[in-house]
Every structure is written in structure tokens, then in C-alpha cells.
Design a protein around this motif. Structure first.
Motif, PDB file in Angstrom:
ATOM      1  N   TYR B  77       0.802  -1.226   0.000  1.00 28.59           N
ATOM      2  CA  TYR B  77       0.000   0.000   0.000  1.00 28.59           C
ATOM      3  C   TYR B  77       0.832   1.273   0.000  1.00 28.59           C
ATOM      4  CZ  TYR B  77      -4.181  -2.789   0.867  1.00 28.59           C
ATOM      5  OH  TYR B  77      -5.222  -3.683   0.761  1.00 28.59           O
ATOM      6  N   GLN B  78       1.856   1.315  -0.843  1.00 31.28           N
ATOM      7  CA  GLN B  78       2.604   2.552  -0.985  1.00 31.28           C
ATOM      8  C   GLN B  78       1.831   3.498  -1.905  1.00 31.28           C
ATOM      9  OE1 GLN B  78       5.586   3.430   0.588  1.00 31.28           O
ATOM     10  NE2 GLN B  78       4.911   1.624   1.748  1.00 31.28           N
ATOM     11  N   PRO B  79       1.641   4.746  -1.484  1.00 33.50           N
ATOM     12  CA  PRO B  79       0.939   5.683  -2.351  1.00 33.50           C
ATOM     13  C   PRO B  79       1.753   5.968  -3.620  1.00 33.50           C
ATOM     14  CG  PRO B  79       1.788   6.802  -0.418  1.00 33.50           C
ATOM     15  CD  PRO B  79       2.036   5.354  -0.206  1.00 33.50           C
ATOM     16  N   PRO B  80       1.098   6.518  -4.635  1.00 34.44           N
ATOM     17  CA  PRO B  80       1.805   6.805  -5.880  1.00 34.44           C
ATOM     18  C   PRO B  80       3.029   7.685  -5.660  1.00 34.44           C
ATOM     19  CG  PRO B  80      -0.540   7.110  -6.176  1.00 34.44           C
ATOM     20  CD  PRO B  80      -0.322   6.849  -4.727  1.00 34.44           C
ATOM     21  N   SER B  81       4.121   7.341  -6.302  1.00 38.28           N
ATOM     22  CA  SER B  81       5.314   8.184  -6.230  1.00 38.28           C
ATOM     23  C   SER B  81       6.027   8.094  -7.564  1.00 38.28           C
ATOM     24  CB  SER B  81       6.248   7.712  -5.119  1.00 38.28           C
ATOM     25  OG  SER B  81       6.993   6.599  -5.569  1.00 38.28           O
ATOM     26  N   THR B  87       5.980   2.561  -9.743  1.00 37.42           N
ATOM     27  CA  THR B  87       5.200   2.983  -8.577  1.00 37.42           C
ATOM     28  C   THR B  87       4.405   4.261  -8.841  1.00 37.42           C
ATOM     29  OG1 THR B  87       7.113   4.157  -7.743  1.00 37.42           O
ATOM     30  CG2 THR B  87       6.762   1.944  -6.887  1.00 37.42           C
ATOM     31  N   GLY B  90       1.322   3.677  -7.312  1.00 42.03           N
ATOM     32  CA  GLY B  90       1.367   3.051  -5.994  1.00 42.03           C
ATOM     33  C   GLY B  90       1.452   1.534  -6.058  1.00 42.03           C
ATOM     34  N   THR B  91       1.289   0.906  -4.907  1.00 38.65           N
ATOM     35  CA  THR B  91       1.361  -0.555  -4.847  1.00 38.65           C
ATOM     36  C   THR B  91       0.136  -1.117  -4.147  1.00 38.65           C
ATOM     37  OG1 THR B  91       2.498  -0.540  -2.736  1.00 38.65           O
ATOM     38  CG2 THR B  91       3.892  -0.513  -4.703  1.00 38.65           C
ATOM     39  N   VAL B 273      -6.683   3.946   0.867  1.00 43.93           N
ATOM     40  CA  VAL B 273      -5.987   3.478  -0.330  1.00 43.93           C
ATOM     41  C   VAL B 273      -6.916   3.649  -1.525  1.00 43.93           C
ATOM     42  CG1 VAL B 273      -4.865   1.509  -1.440  1.00 43.93           C
ATOM     43  CG2 VAL B 273      -4.694   1.823   1.026  1.00 43.93           C
ATOM     44  N   TRP B 275      -5.707   4.476  -4.785  1.00 43.13           N
ATOM     45  CA  TRP B 275      -5.054   4.447  -6.109  1.00 43.13           C
ATOM     46  C   TRP B 275      -5.414   3.233  -6.942  1.00 43.13           C
ATOM     47  CZ3 TRP B 275      -2.680   5.663  -1.518  1.00 43.13           C
ATOM     48  CH2 TRP B 275      -2.043   4.623  -0.835  1.00 43.13           C
TER      49      TRP B 275
END
Lengths: 311, 307
Positions: B77-81, B87, B90-91, B273, B275
Motif C-alpha cells: 500500500y505505498q501511495p503513488p510516487s 510505482t 502506488g502498490t 488506499v 489508487w
């Protein structure tokens, strides 16, 4: 009039038979014997034979078909595999919540989209018409799931204006649970409906009688509401029947998201539980609803357009 | 061209660009249509969007893009970067790239549109042609079949077929193919009834053309534009239906599709979450929008009535 109604009713019989045949072929011939699936892989031969007998899968196909036709006529679809309840009772329990969600939502959609369609037809070609048509096409292209997820997240979870999900059988408590799903249904169907009605109304505004009505000095309001709207009733009625499948899909998704114990949630549960008889019963009933809706509009055509009877 | 304004208004897409058809005459139906379509800039843009999606789908299918999609590229659950192209969306819960899943979903969506069209178009064309051409009891039978199929609400029939054939992509292909031929069959039947008594068909008959030759070599090319118009709508319907079926758990298994991603998102939203939902929804929105507008533009460009 009566002869017309009788003819229409009779013409629905082969369609009903065809629907029964397709559903039967799908569920009893293609689907085959669901007993293994129900009992799991460790079932003994005896258990399988008993269950097969209980549900009639040991009978020849034509007997099974006759049994199914009897089920349709007597509205007795046997028992659910998953809950063991009588399916007819489950359906009767589910109708109330489903109708109290879909009828108001559908009425609001139809009235609102007709009103908007009249508005844009009046302003055809101008910026207000173009803007609304573009918004409609954009709205039609967004998935219904996106409307539901966003609506539930934003208006119920973030803003707290509505309960996130749940249901209360009592009136008027029931209403608060139905507003948000109802509004979402309106938002989903508005785009298609406005465009459809707009085309139907514009087809009429190019007719000679509209020019005549204007020539004899009627106000635009009277031209639109008295003459154009009345003459557009046939495509409008047709569209209302075409919407029945959308109502069913809407009921599926909205009821399951908002925890409303209607026919839609019941069908989705049945899909998740591989509950053959419930899915079969719902397929049959939805098809019958559609055929009945078609029949009803055929009859209503004669009320809005007396020429229809002479066809 | 006097009817231009009213036609545009009638079809409701006046806002999406107009075509001017005054100089287009007598170069064959499809070439006329192509010339008209080229003047409709919005339609060209839509063709571009569809082509882009098709290209992405093809590249994913060949393994040139978004492979392997199940590789762990970052934490859960990494936000968009913008650290890496993997990524930018995100993830997901397993740290997989949402961008790759969206691209993989494009492959599923386009293949569902394509395969279901390949199934439904021959059925629709043949049944409609035979019914309209021969008339009589053959026609009654064809009408009965499609009335019956269209009486079962599409979503129930889709659910029933997908459910009975077992979950997965092949079931979706068959379910969509078997349910979506009706509108084409209806149109084809109507057109064949109109065309079968026209002079060119009578002429073909008088020089000894067989029924098959009259249906497929003489009439079909003259009504084939309806297939193209239908194709656009078919793709759109198929993409929308795949998302719903996958969402109901009857669709794609073990592969990322837009429906599966939206299904995942219903539990993710309350955790902030967004994205995965946004990626799948936006990807789907543009291709459906393009097919929606293209359907209208194709009808305007191909329908000889408004020439």
C-alpha cells in the motif's frame, strides 16, 4: 382492444416456453449434476445417490423439465441448497426491500431525465444542450461500481450524511438507508436516459404538427408539454422496459454494497454459495418480469396511441 | 446540406465535432465513411485512444510490457510516487505495482471485447441474414430465438453461463458472446428484409446466383457497415460486463483485471488506499468513453440515410 390484449398475451407464451427451455438446458443439461459440488470430494456413493434422489437428478431429463415447468406455474422452486429455506419464501421476503429501493429511484430517474431532456431539447444546439450532452456521455462511461464505491466512501463514510450500510424493516426508519443507494442509481442511469429521451423528443419536434401548433400561436410550454411529450410516449415507454435489466443489475450491486436484504443481495449470495436452485429461480423470475413488462407496454401503447390497435 | 443541423442534434453528439459531408459522393460506402470520419477530429482522437489501448494489450500479451506483474516492487500500500515508473500508481497489498496491474487489466478488457465479438458477430449476422432473407417459418424461428434470449435479462444470463461453465476468462468469452448477438441479429434481419427484393438482388437471381451467393456476396457487403457500428458498442458492453462479472467473483481468476482491482478496492478505501480504484476506473473510463463516442461517430459516418 380486447382482441389486441389477448393476441399480445398469447404471443408471450412461446417466449415464456423458450425462456424455460433455455434456463432448463443451462442448469439441468449444461450445469449437470451439482451434487458432488455440494457434498465435497469426500462424499460416499450412498450420500450422492440420496441427494440426487432428493433433488430429482436421477429422473430422466423430460421429467425434470416437466417438474421445472410445474415449479414456474406453482411458484414453488423448492429449497435453497445453502440455507435450506423455501425459495418462494426467500423471494417474498426480498421483494419488499428491493421494491422500496428501486421504485422511488426509478421514478425519480425517469421524471428527472424527462425534465432535463425537455430542457435540452428546447435549447437544442445551444451551450446548455451541448454541456449536458457531454456530461451525459461522460457519466455513461463511468462504471457503476465507481459511482457506488465513491458515493459510499464520500457521502456516507467521509461526510457522514448517510448510514454506510444497513437496513431497518420499519417505516420511516427504512428511508434513511435507502436514500444514498437510490441517489446513486439516479446518477448512474441519468446519462443514458437523458440522451435517449432527448433524441425521442427531438424526433418529434421536427414534425409538422409542431409547426402547426406554433403557427396557431400556442406557447412553447404548451407545445412541449401537451403535444411533443404526448407524442414521444411510445419511445419513452419502450425505454422504461429496456431499463428493467438495469434495475436488476442496480439492485444486485446497490443491495450488496449497502447491506439491503433484497432480491439482489439474495442472488449475489447464491452466486457465492453455488446455490443452483436460487440462481435458477431468479433467472426465471427476472425473465418473466421482463416479458410481463413488455406485455404491459404493448398494452399501454394502445392508451397513448390509439392507432396501435389497428396494426 | 440542409439536414445537417437536425441530424447532429438528433444524434446528440453535436458537441463532439461535426462532419461535413457535402462533397462526399459515390466512392463506395466505406471510403465515403472514412473520408467523413477523417473530418471528425474527436472521432479520430477516439480511434487513437482505442488503438493505444489495443497496442498496450498486444504488448502485454507478448510479454513486452508490465511483465512480471506479480513482482514485489515496494512495500504494501505505498501511495503513488514518481521514484520509479513502476510505482507511479502506488502498490497493492502485496507490494505489487498497480500500474502494471492496470496494464494487465487492459489486456483482459481488450481480449474480452475481441473474443466475444468474434463469437457474437458470426451468430448475429448469420441468424439475422437467414431469418430476414428466407422469411416464413425460418424467420419465425429466428425471431423466437432472439426474443427468448433477449427476454432473459443480460446480467442474469451472463451470471448463469459464467457460473455454470466455471469461473475464468473462457466462461466470460462464451457468456458475452452468447448473449450479445441479439441486437446485431435484429438489425441484420431488418436490413435483409429491405434488401432482398431490391433490383440488384433480383438481377443477381436472374443470372443464376444461389441463395448463399445472394446472401453473402450481394447483400452482406451492402449492410456490412452495421457490423462496424455494432462492433464499437459490443466492445464497450463487453468491457463493462467483464468488470461486473469479475467483481461478482465469476470472472478472471488469479490475474489482474479492472473488475478484480475494483473489487479489492472496496476494502481498501476506508484505509485511504484510493489508487487501485482510481487506476482501474480511469483506465476503464477512457476506453469506454472512446467507444461510446466512436459508436455515435461511426453511425453518423456510415449510415447512408444521412448522407
Amino acid at each position: 382492444m380486447l382482441a389486441y390484449v389477448v393476441r399480445k398475451v398469447l404471443s408471450a407464451v412461446p417466449t415464456l416456453f423458450g425462456v424455460a427451455l433455455i434456463v432448463f438446458i443451462l442448469f439441468n443439461t449444461v450445469g449437470g449434476d451439482p451434487t458432488y459440488q455440494m457434498l465435497g470430494r469426500h462424499a460416499t456413493a450412498k450420500q450422492v445417490a440420496e441427494l440426487r434422489h432428493e433433488y430429482g437428478f436421477d429422473q430422466p431429463q423430460y421429467i425434470q423439465f416437466i417438474t421445472y415447468l410445474k415449479q414456474i406455474v406453482t411458484f414453488d422452486y423448492g429449497r435453497s441448497y445453502a440455507t435450506k429455506q423455501k425459495i418462494s419464501d426467500m423471494i417474498l421476503d426480498g421483494i419488499g426491500p428491493s421494491l422500496s429501493l428501486m421504485i422511488p429511484a426509478f421514478l425519480v430517474t425517469t421524471l428527472l431525465s424527462l425534465g432535463l431532456a425537455l430542457l435540452v431539447a428546447y435549447f437544442r444546439g445551444r451551450w446548455i444542450d451541448r454541456t449536458i450532452v457531454i456530461v451525459c456521455v461522460f457519466g455513461m462511461s463511468l462504471s457503476m461500481l465507481a459511482y457506488i464505491l465513491f458515493g459510499q466512501y464520500f457521502f456516507a463514510y467521509k461526510m457522514g450524511w448517510f448510514p454506510i450500510s444497513g437496513y431497518e424493516p420499519m417505516w420511516p426508519e427504512r428511508i434513511q438507508y435507502l436514500i444514498l443507494p437510490g441517489l446513486i442509481f439516479v446518477a448512474v442511469s441519468l446519462g443514458y436516459d437523458v440522451r435517449f429521451y432527448r433524441t425521442a423528443i427531438l424526433d418529434e419536434t421536427n414534425q409538422d404538427y409542431v409547426r402547426t401548433a406554433r403557427a396557431k400561436g400556442l406557447s412553447e410550454g404548451r407545445v412541449y408539454f401537451k403535444h411533443v411529450l404526448k407524442n414521444s410516449m411510445i419511445p419513452i415507454l419502450t425505454n422504461i422496459v429496456i431499463e428493467i435489466p438495469l434495475l436488476i443489475l442496480g439492485a444486485f450491486l446497490l443491495e450488496s454494497f449497502f447491506g439491503i436484504p433484497g432480491l439482489g443481495s439474495m442472488t449475489i449470495d447464491a452466486v457465492h454459495n453455488s446455490d443452483f436452485p436460487v440462481i435458477k429461480a431468479m433467472t426465471t423470475l427476472d425473465a418473466m418480469l421482463f416479458i410481463f413488462g413488455n406485455l404491459l407496454t404493448d398494452i399501454l401503447y394502445t392508451l397513448v396511441d390509439p392507432r396501435v390497435t389497428f396494426e | 446540406m440542409t439536414t445537417k443541423t437536425s441530424d447532429q442534434n438528433r444524434n446528440g453528439v453535436a458537441g463532439f465535432g461535426a462532419f461535413v459531408s457535402s462533397h462526399v459522393v459515390g466512392k463506395g460506402l466505406l471510403r465515403d465513411a472514412w473520408i467523413r470520419l477523417q473530418r471528425d477530429k474527436i472521432a479520430l482522437l477516439c480511434i487513437g485512444i482505442v488503438a493505444l489501448y489495443a497496442a498496450v494489450a498486444l504488448m502485454v500479451q507478448m510479454g513486452w510490457l508490465a511483465t512480471p506483474w506479480d513482482e514485489v516492487v515496494s512495500g504494501a500500500y505505498q501511495p503513488p510516487s514518481f521514484a520509479s515508473y513502476k510505482t507511479i500508481l502506488g502498490t497493492d497489498i502485496f507490494g505489487r505495482s498497480v500500474f502494471f496491474k492496470v496494464l494487465q487489466g487492459t489486456r483482459i478488457a481488450m481480449s474480452v471485447g475481441l473474443v466475444s465479438s468474434l463469437i457474437s458477430i458470426p451468430i448475429g449476422v448469420c441468424l439475422g441474414a437467414i431469418g430476414g432473407y428466407f422469411g416464413g417459418w425460418v424467420d419465425d424461428l429466428v425471431v423466437w430465438v432472439y426474443t427468448t434470449v433477449s427476454s432473459i435479462p443480460n446480467i442474469m444470463l451472463l451470471i448463469a453461463i459464467a457460473f455454470l461453465l466455471g469461473k475464468g476468462l473462457p466462461a466470460i468469452y462464451v457468456a458475452l458472446g452468447a448473449t450479445s448477438w441479439v441486437s446485431l441479429a435484429r438489425i441484420m434481419r431488418g436490413e435483409f428484409i429491405k434488401h432482398k427484393s431490391r433490383d440488384y438482388v433480383v438481377a443477381a437471381e436472374s443470372i443464376g446466383a444461389s441463395h448463399r451467393s445472394r446472401i453473402f456476396r450481394h447483400i452482406l457487403p451492402n449492410v456490412s457497415h452495421f457490423i462496424i457500428i455494432n462492433l464499437s458498442i459490443q466492445f464497450m458492453t463487453a468491457i463493462k460486463a467483464e468488470v461486473i462479472l469479475s467483481f461478482l467473483g465469476l470472472g478472471v481468476q488469479g490475474q489482474p483485471s479492472w473488475g478484480v482491482m475494483i473489487d479489492d478496492a472496496k476494502l481498501e478505501l476506508s484505509r485511504g488506499v484510493w489508487w487501485q480504484l482510481a487506476g482501474a476506473t480511469v483506465a476503464m473510463f477512457f476506453v469506454v468513453l472512446a467507444f461510446n463516442i466512436l459508436g455515435d461517430s461511426l453511425r453518423d459516418a456510415l449510415d447512408p440515410k444521412i448522407k
